[in-house]
Design a protein around this motif. Structure first.
Motif, PDB file in Angstrom:
ATOM      1  N   GLU A  69       0.834  -1.208   0.000  1.00  0.00           N
ATOM      2  CA  GLU A  69       0.000   0.000   0.000  1.00  0.00           C
ATOM      3  C   GLU A  69       0.864   1.252   0.000  1.00  0.00           C
ATOM      4  OE1 GLU A  69      -3.338   2.378   2.660  1.00  0.00           O
ATOM      5  OE2 GLU A  69      -2.718   0.381   3.314  1.00  0.00           O
ATOM      6  N   GLU A  70       1.903   1.265   0.809  1.00  0.00           N
ATOM      7  CA  GLU A  70       2.803   2.426   0.873  1.00  0.00           C
ATOM      8  C   GLU A  70       3.433   2.699  -0.493  1.00  0.00           C
ATOM      9  OE1 GLU A  70       3.370   4.545   3.299  1.00  0.00           O
ATOM     10  OE2 GLU A  70       2.486   3.537   5.016  1.00  0.00           O
ATOM     11  N   ASP A  71       3.852   1.647  -1.189  1.00  0.00           N
ATOM     12  CA  ASP A  71       4.450   1.812  -2.519  1.00  0.00           C
ATOM     13  C   ASP A  71       3.451   2.418  -3.500  1.00  0.00           C
ATOM     14  OD1 ASP A  71       6.842   0.790  -1.617  1.00  0.00           O
ATOM     15  OD2 ASP A  71       6.536  -1.206  -2.480  1.00  0.00           O
ATOM     16  N   LEU A  72       2.213   1.966  -3.457  1.00  0.00           N
ATOM     17  CA  LEU A  72       1.184   2.507  -4.348  1.00  0.00           C
ATOM     18  C   LEU A  72       0.856   3.957  -3.996  1.00  0.00           C
ATOM     19  CD1 LEU A  72      -1.237  -0.500  -4.779  1.00  0.00           C
ATOM     20  CD2 LEU A  72      -0.044   0.726  -6.595  1.00  0.00           C
ATOM     21  N   LEU A  73       0.792   4.256  -2.719  1.00  0.00           N
ATOM     22  CA  LEU A  73       0.460   5.622  -2.302  1.00  0.00           C
ATOM     23  C   LEU A  73       1.447   6.642  -2.851  1.00  0.00           C
ATOM     24  CD1 LEU A  73      -0.731   5.125   1.369  1.00  0.00           C
ATOM     25  CD2 LEU A  73      -2.052   6.156  -0.498  1.00  0.00           C
ATOM     26  N   ASP A  74       2.686   6.224  -3.055  1.00  0.00           N
ATOM     27  CA  ASP A  74       3.682   7.137  -3.623  1.00  0.00           C
ATOM     28  C   ASP A  74       3.258   7.658  -4.996  1.00  0.00           C
ATOM     29  OD1 ASP A  74       5.354   6.993  -1.440  1.00  0.00           O
ATOM     30  OD2 ASP A  74       6.610   5.412  -2.292  1.00  0.00           O
ATOM     31  N   LYS A  75       2.334   6.952  -5.651  1.00  0.00           N
ATOM     32  CA  LYS A  75       1.869   7.334  -6.990  1.00  0.00           C
ATOM     33  C   LYS A  75       0.553   8.115  -6.951  1.00  0.00           C
ATOM     34  CE  LYS A  75       3.994   3.142  -8.654  1.00  0.00           C
ATOM     35  NZ  LYS A  75       3.772   1.771  -9.004  1.00  0.00           N
ATOM     36  N   ALA A  76      -0.018   8.288  -5.778  1.00  0.00           N
ATOM     37  CA  ALA A  76      -1.331   8.932  -5.661  1.00  0.00           C
ATOM     38  C   ALA A  76      -1.230  10.444  -5.838  1.00  0.00           C
ATOM     39  CB  ALA A  76      -1.951   8.612  -4.302  1.00  0.00           C
ATOM     40  N   TRP A  77      -2.267  11.025  -6.446  1.00  0.00           N
ATOM     41  CA  TRP A  77      -2.337  12.473  -6.603  1.00  0.00           C
ATOM     42  C   TRP A  77      -2.647  13.091  -5.242  1.00  0.00           C
ATOM     43  CZ3 TRP A  77      -5.681  16.373  -5.529  1.00  0.00           C
ATOM     44  CH2 TRP A  77      -5.410  17.607  -6.131  1.00  0.00           C
ATOM     45  N   GLY A  78      -1.911  14.137  -4.868  1.00  0.00           N
ATOM     46  CA  GLY A  78      -2.191  14.858  -3.624  1.00  0.00           C
ATOM     47  C   GLY A  78      -1.802  14.111  -2.368  1.00  0.00           C
ATOM     48  N   LEU A  79      -0.782  13.289  -2.460  1.00  0.00           N
ATOM     49  CA  LEU A  79      -0.333  12.490  -1.320  1.00  0.00           C
ATOM     50  C   LEU A  79      -0.005  13.369  -0.115  1.00  0.00           C
ATOM     51  CD1 LEU A  79       0.514   9.601  -0.384  1.00  0.00           C
ATOM     52  CD2 LEU A  79       2.820  10.208  -1.128  1.00  0.00           C
ATOM     53  N   GLU A  80      -0.459  12.955   1.063  1.00  0.00           N
ATOM     54  CA  GLU A  80      -0.164  13.633   2.325  1.00  0.00           C
ATOM     55  C   GLU A  80       0.246  12.585   3.349  1.00  0.00           C
ATOM     56  OE1 GLU A  80      -2.912  16.496   3.776  1.00  0.00           O
ATOM     57  OE2 GLU A  80      -3.382  17.275   1.782  1.00  0.00           O
ATOM     58  N   PRO A  81       0.835  12.994   4.466  1.00  0.00           N
ATOM     59  CA  PRO A  81       1.259  12.015   5.473  1.00  0.00           C
ATOM     60  C   PRO A  81       0.119  11.135   6.003  1.00  0.00           C
ATOM     61  CG  PRO A  81       2.313  14.117   5.897  1.00  0.00           C
ATOM     62  CD  PRO A  81       1.306  14.346   4.800  1.00  0.00           C
ATOM     63  N   GLN A  82      -1.105  11.638   5.974  1.00  0.00           N
ATOM     64  CA  GLN A  82      -2.252  10.867   6.470  1.00  0.00           C
ATOM     65  C   GLN A  82      -3.023  10.192   5.339  1.00  0.00           C
ATOM     66  OE1 GLN A  82      -2.015  14.282   7.176  1.00  0.00           O
ATOM     67  NE2 GLN A  82      -0.984  14.019   9.121  1.00  0.00           N
ATOM     68  N   SER A  83      -2.389  10.000   4.184  1.00  0.00           N
ATOM     69  CA  SER A  83      -3.040   9.341   3.051  1.00  0.00           C
ATOM     70  C   SER A  83      -3.109   7.836   3.269  1.00  0.00           C
ATOM     71  CB  SER A  83      -2.268   9.618   1.756  1.00  0.00           C
ATOM     72  OG  SER A  83      -2.432  10.942   1.341  1.00  0.00           O
ATOM     73  N   ARG A  84      -4.218   7.261   2.809  1.00  0.00           N
ATOM     74  CA  ARG A  84      -4.400   5.809   2.804  1.00  0.00           C
ATOM     75  C   ARG A  84      -5.187   5.421   1.570  1.00  0.00           C
ATOM     76  NH1 ARG A  84      -3.934   2.609   7.510  1.00  0.00           N
ATOM     77  NH2 ARG A  84      -4.088   0.956   5.942  1.00  0.00           N
ATOM     78  N   LEU A  85      -5.055   4.175   1.162  1.00  0.00           N
ATOM     79  CA  LEU A  85      -5.956   3.617   0.174  1.00  0.00           C
ATOM     80  C   LEU A  85      -7.175   3.151   0.958  1.00  0.00           C
ATOM     81  CD1 LEU A  85      -3.554   1.529  -2.086  1.00  0.00           C
ATOM     82  CD2 LEU A  85      -4.375   3.877  -2.413  1.00  0.00           C
ATOM     83  N   SER A  86      -8.335   3.683   0.604  1.00  0.00           N
ATOM     84  CA  SER A  86      -9.525   3.397   1.410  1.00  0.00           C
ATOM     85  C   SER A  86      -9.922   1.922   1.355  1.00  0.00           C
ATOM     86  CB  SER A  86     -10.687   4.287   0.993  1.00  0.00           C
ATOM     87  OG  SER A  86     -11.138   3.999  -0.314  1.00  0.00           O
ATOM     88  N   CYS A  87      -9.480   1.198   0.320  1.00  0.00           N
ATOM     89  CA  CYS A  87      -9.790  -0.235   0.247  1.00  0.00           C
ATOM     90  C   CYS A  87      -8.972  -1.044   1.240  1.00  0.00           C
ATOM     91  CB  CYS A  87      -9.592  -0.760  -1.172  1.00  0.00           C
ATOM     92  SG  CYS A  87      -7.870  -0.831  -1.723  1.00  0.00           S
ATOM     93  N   GLN A  88      -7.906  -0.469   1.757  1.00  0.00           N
ATOM     94  CA  GLN A  88      -7.012  -1.181   2.677  1.00  0.00           C
ATOM     95  C   GLN A  88      -7.136  -0.714   4.124  1.00  0.00           C
ATOM     96  OE1 GLN A  88      -5.059  -3.864   1.447  1.00  0.00           O
ATOM     97  NE2 GLN A  88      -6.514  -3.395  -0.188  1.00  0.00           N
ATOM     98  N   ALA A  89      -7.614   0.507   4.332  1.00  0.00           N
ATOM     99  CA  ALA A  89      -7.721   1.072   5.683  1.00  0.00           C
ATOM    100  C   ALA A  89      -9.000   0.582   6.347  1.00  0.00           C
ATOM    101  CB  ALA A  89      -7.710   2.597   5.612  1.00  0.00           C
TER     102      ALA A  89
END
Length: 112
Positions: A69-89
């Motif tokens: 998930e962390e690796d994928l989040l690096d590709k997300a638009w508007g990434l912030e320290p509190q970002s998560r993939l909602s399918c995994q959180a």
């Protein structure tokens, strides 16, 4: 049930809303169950970033993100320290405040 405050999103939830979620369910499933049609192009298999959310309150109470998930989040638009993939959180017992970013990166848009 756990309260999730969804901040306003111009297309998906213009006025914002408050929903109730069963602990142990994903944020994505909770949003979808309450008619908030967040994108989830990979069918919630942790293979894209279309369901990216920012957890404004309650982030620490969520299950820990996996390395995948962390690796994928690096590709997300508007990434912030509190970002998560909602399918995994997964929702716990702590109330959450969630923001759905205005944009998402979807290489193969699917309509659900």
């Amino acid at each position: 049930m756990t309260q999730i405050i969804v901040l306003p999103h111009v297309e998906l939830c213009p006025d914002g809303t408050v929903i109730e979620a069963e602990p142990g369910t994903s944020i994505c499933d909770s949003l979808l169950a309450n008619d908030i049609e967040i994108e989830h192009a990979c069918e919630k298999s942790c293979a894209c970033t279309t369901c990216h959310v920012i957890v404004r309150e309650g982030f620490e109470a969520l299950n820990e993100a996996t390395e995948e998930e962390e690796d994928l989040l690096d590709k997300a638009w508007g990434l912030e320290p509190q970002s998560r993939l909602s399918c995994q959180a997964q929702v716990g017992d702590t109330p959450l405040v969630v923001e759905i970013p205005r944009y998402t990166i979807n290489m193969a848009r699917e309509h659900h």
